[in-house]
Design a protein around this motif. Structure first.
Motif, PDB file in Angstrom:
ATOM      1  N   HIS A  82      -6.964  -6.216  -4.765  1.00  0.00           N
ATOM      2  CA  HIS A  82      -7.412  -5.282  -3.896  1.00  0.00           C
ATOM      3  C   HIS A  82      -6.862  -3.777  -4.335  1.00  0.00           C
ATOM      4  O   HIS A  82      -5.647  -3.603  -4.506  1.00  0.00           O
ATOM      5  N   ARG A  83      -7.691  -2.883  -4.608  1.00  0.00           N
ATOM      6  CA  ARG A  83      -7.548  -1.653  -4.659  1.00  0.00           C
ATOM      7  C   ARG A  83      -7.028  -0.691  -3.523  1.00  0.00           C
ATOM      8  O   ARG A  83      -7.473  -0.907  -2.340  1.00  0.00           O
ATOM      9  N   LEU A  84      -5.643  -0.256  -3.710  1.00  0.00           N
ATOM     10  CA  LEU A  84      -5.026   0.395  -2.253  1.00  0.00           C
ATOM     11  C   LEU A  84      -4.446   1.574  -2.550  1.00  0.00           C
ATOM     12  O   LEU A  84      -4.542   1.865  -3.887  1.00  0.00           O
ATOM     13  N   GLU A  85      -4.423   2.285  -1.504  1.00  0.00           N
ATOM     14  CA  GLU A  85      -3.881   3.565  -1.522  1.00  0.00           C
ATOM     15  C   GLU A  85      -2.352   3.361  -1.502  1.00  0.00           C
ATOM     16  O   GLU A  85      -1.738   2.908  -0.527  1.00  0.00           O
ATOM     17  N   LYS A 177      12.895  -5.056  -5.778  1.00  0.00           N
ATOM     18  CA  LYS A 177      12.104  -3.885  -5.385  1.00  0.00           C
ATOM     19  C   LYS A 177      10.562  -4.599  -5.318  1.00  0.00           C
ATOM     20  O   LYS A 177      10.109  -5.256  -5.949  1.00  0.00           O
ATOM     21  N   VAL A 178      10.057  -3.922  -3.961  1.00  0.00           N
ATOM     22  CA  VAL A 178       8.712  -4.173  -3.665  1.00  0.00           C
ATOM     23  C   VAL A 178       8.026  -2.926  -3.386  1.00  0.00           C
ATOM     24  O   VAL A 178       8.495  -1.980  -2.836  1.00  0.00           O
ATOM     25  N   GLU A 179       6.783  -2.622  -3.469  1.00  0.00           N
ATOM     26  CA  GLU A 179       5.893  -1.457  -3.219  1.00  0.00           C
ATOM     27  C   GLU A 179       4.474  -1.904  -2.270  1.00  0.00           C
ATOM     28  O   GLU A 179       4.335  -3.113  -2.515  1.00  0.00           O
ATOM     29  N   PHE A 180       4.296  -1.095  -1.427  1.00  0.00           N
ATOM     30  CA  PHE A 180       3.262  -1.411  -0.596  1.00  0.00           C
ATOM     31  C   PHE A 180       2.293  -0.374  -0.662  1.00  0.00           C
ATOM     32  O   PHE A 180       2.465   0.690  -1.058  1.00  0.00           O
ATOM     33  N   GLY A 181       0.913  -0.751  -0.232  1.00  0.00           N
ATOM     34  CA  GLY A 181      -0.092   0.231  -0.191  1.00  0.00           C
ATOM     35  C   GLY A 181      -1.009   0.017   1.242  1.00  0.00           C
ATOM     36  O   GLY A 181      -0.744  -1.104   1.953  1.00  0.00           O
ATOM     37  N   LEU A 182      -1.824   0.905   1.544  1.00  0.00           N
ATOM     38  CA  LEU A 182      -2.712   0.607   2.429  1.00  0.00           C
ATOM     39  C   LEU A 182      -4.157   0.382   2.088  1.00  0.00           C
ATOM     40  O   LEU A 182      -4.847   0.604   0.979  1.00  0.00           O
ATOM     41  N   LEU A 183      -4.557  -0.816   2.935  1.00  0.00           N
ATOM     42  CA  LEU A 183      -6.142  -1.461   2.598  1.00  0.00           C
ATOM     43  C   LEU A 183      -7.158  -0.802   3.818  1.00  0.00           C
ATOM     44  O   LEU A 183      -6.479  -0.911   4.875  1.00  0.00           O
ATOM     45  N   LEU A 190       1.430  -5.864   0.418  1.00  0.00           N
ATOM     46  CA  LEU A 190       2.208  -5.989  -0.563  1.00  0.00           C
ATOM     47  C   LEU A 190       1.197  -5.767  -1.789  1.00  0.00           C
ATOM     48  O   LEU A 190       0.536  -6.505  -2.053  1.00  0.00           O
ATOM     49  N   ALA A 191       1.902  -4.724  -2.697  1.00  0.00           N
ATOM     50  CA  ALA A 191       1.090  -4.377  -3.884  1.00  0.00           C
ATOM     51  C   ALA A 191       1.955  -4.681  -5.187  1.00  0.00           C
ATOM     52  O   ALA A 191       3.072  -5.395  -4.898  1.00  0.00           O
ATOM     53  N   ASP A 192       1.629  -4.088  -6.009  1.00  0.00           N
ATOM     54  CA  ASP A 192       2.411  -4.253  -7.573  1.00  0.00           C
ATOM     55  C   ASP A 192       2.717  -5.772  -7.695  1.00  0.00           C
ATOM     56  O   ASP A 192       1.796  -6.557  -7.959  1.00  0.00           O
ATOM     57  N   GLU A 193       4.082  -6.086  -7.990  1.00  0.00           N
ATOM     58  CA  GLU A 193       4.407  -7.308  -8.559  1.00  0.00           C
ATOM     59  C   GLU A 193       5.632  -7.730  -8.028  1.00  0.00           C
ATOM     60  O   GLU A 193       6.401  -7.114  -7.545  1.00  0.00           O
ATOM     61  N   PHE A 194       5.668  -9.144  -8.098  1.00  0.00           N
ATOM     62  CA  PHE A 194       7.018  -9.549  -8.060  1.00  0.00           C
ATOM     63  C   PHE A 194       7.485 -10.627  -9.052  1.00  0.00           C
ATOM     64  O   PHE A 194       6.762 -11.591  -9.283  1.00  0.00           O
ATOM     65  N   THR A 195       8.277 -10.181  -9.951  1.00  0.00           N
ATOM     66  CA  THR A 195       8.651 -10.619 -11.153  1.00  0.00           C
ATOM     67  C   THR A 195      10.056 -10.678 -11.577  1.00  0.00           C
ATOM     68  O   THR A 195      10.718  -9.852 -10.760  1.00  0.00           O
ATOM     69  N   PRO A 196      10.548 -11.321 -12.620  1.00  0.00           N
ATOM     70  CA  PRO A 196      12.113 -11.051 -12.844  1.00  0.00           C
ATOM     71  C   PRO A 196      12.361  -9.692 -13.368  1.00  0.00           C
ATOM     72  O   PRO A 196      13.259  -9.176 -13.512  1.00  0.00           O
ATOM     73  N   ASP A 197      11.007  -8.835 -13.717  1.00  0.00           N
ATOM     74  CA  ASP A 197      11.197  -7.287 -13.947  1.00  0.00           C
ATOM     75  C   ASP A 197      11.835  -6.537 -12.982  1.00  0.00           C
ATOM     76  O   ASP A 197      12.265  -5.517 -13.142  1.00  0.00           O
TER      77      ASP A 197
END
Ligand code: ADP
Ligand code: UDP
Length: 240
Positions: A82-85, A177-183, A190-197
């Motif tokens: 989903h495209r988020l702000e 670390k996580v990032e959020f956006g508004l739909l 919850l946006a972006d990614e959750f990986t070992p990075d």
């Protein structure tokens, strides 16, 4: 599902518009960076493992009532989202002290914290992603109090859900670390990614680092370790 135009090319991922203005294609590249982009390398196959790892984790979070931007995997390195702000903010939770908190507070690496510690950072590479608090966020208008409360609540929930998931596979979730956006202007996702990075994972038995610290510290076998984590969690990563 076609990529139409690249709108963002970050340090590890690129975003493309699609024929649906509400959806984006997120492309996970092999590019890997650390120390605010000062150390960079392309690690063969990292994009593929991270794309599929991320899908597995975000699906697991969705099934535990954490709303995420993930819609579906399109191919080995691309997913539809989903495209988020986006909020220009990073949300971090630490269960064990490692990384920047040790440099900042002189804390012993590996200290088990009395309770999970939540921190906000401003997403700004030029400033080295500084630590900020709720007051900075309100005063600068990066988010409002409702958004702040919701981001904290969801990040704590993610910590509970994923700490258990990883521990069941013999891994300690040290921090992430996580990032959020508004739909649609009002729903926090919850946006972006959750990986070992973007997290630290240590083997319960040996303490072996299985995450991006292998790259930061030049320990080698970075992508191999990500695959080992994926295998332990029962993921079926598809490669060429
Ligand atoms: P960085 O920005 O740290 O270099 P990336 O290479 O991971 O990192 O870039 C991905 C970019 O996409 C980030 O700026 C992130 O905030 C943004 N982003 C992640 N998910 C979405 C989304 N659903 N909608 C819009 N932007 C997103
Ligand atoms: N992290 C991230 N992106 C950033 C900063 C941190 O994914 O820009 C992750 C990092 O991998 C770790 C956690 O957030 O799992 C806490 O990172 P820390 O503040 O210790 O910074 P570091 O020393 O890792 O740069």
């Amino acid at each position: 599902m076609n990529k139409i135009k690249e709108i963002t090319s970050g340090k590890a991922k690129s975003l493309f518009t699609t024929d649906n203005e509400k959806h984006l294609i997120m492309n996970f590249r092999d590019d890997t960076s650390a120390f605010d982009g000062k150390k960079k390398e392309a690690l063969l196959g990292k994009g593929a493992v991270n794309n599929q790892f991320n899908a597995f984790i975000l699906d697991h979070l969705e099934s535990n009532d954490v709303p995420t931007h993930h819609i579906k995997v399109i191919n080995q390195t691309d997913s539809l989202v989903h495209r988020l702000e986006m909020f220009p903010i990073e949300c971090v939770i630490r269960n064990i002290a490692s990384g920047s908190i040790c440099r900042r507070l002189g804390t012993e690496d590996g200290l088990v914290l009395e309770s999970p510690l939540f921190e906000f950072f401003l997403k700004d590479d030029d400033l080295g992603d500084p630590l900020i608090n709720d007051e900075h966020i309100i005063s600068f208008g990066w988010a409002n109090q409702v958004h702040i409360d919701q981001m904290k609540k969801l990040t704590y929930k993610i910590n509970n859900v994923l700490s258990k998931l990883f521990l069941d596979s013999g891994l300690i979730l040290v921090d992430f670390k996580v990032e959020f956006g508004l739909l649609d202007g009002n729903k926090i996702i919850l946006a972006d990614e959750f990986t070992p990075d973007g997290c630290r994972l240590w083997d319960v038995e040996t303490g072996k680092k299985m995450d991006k610290d292998r790259f930061r510290e030049g320990l080698g076998d970075v992508v191999e370790s990500y695959h080992q984590v994926a295998d332990r969690l029962g993921m079926n990563i598809i490669l060429d």
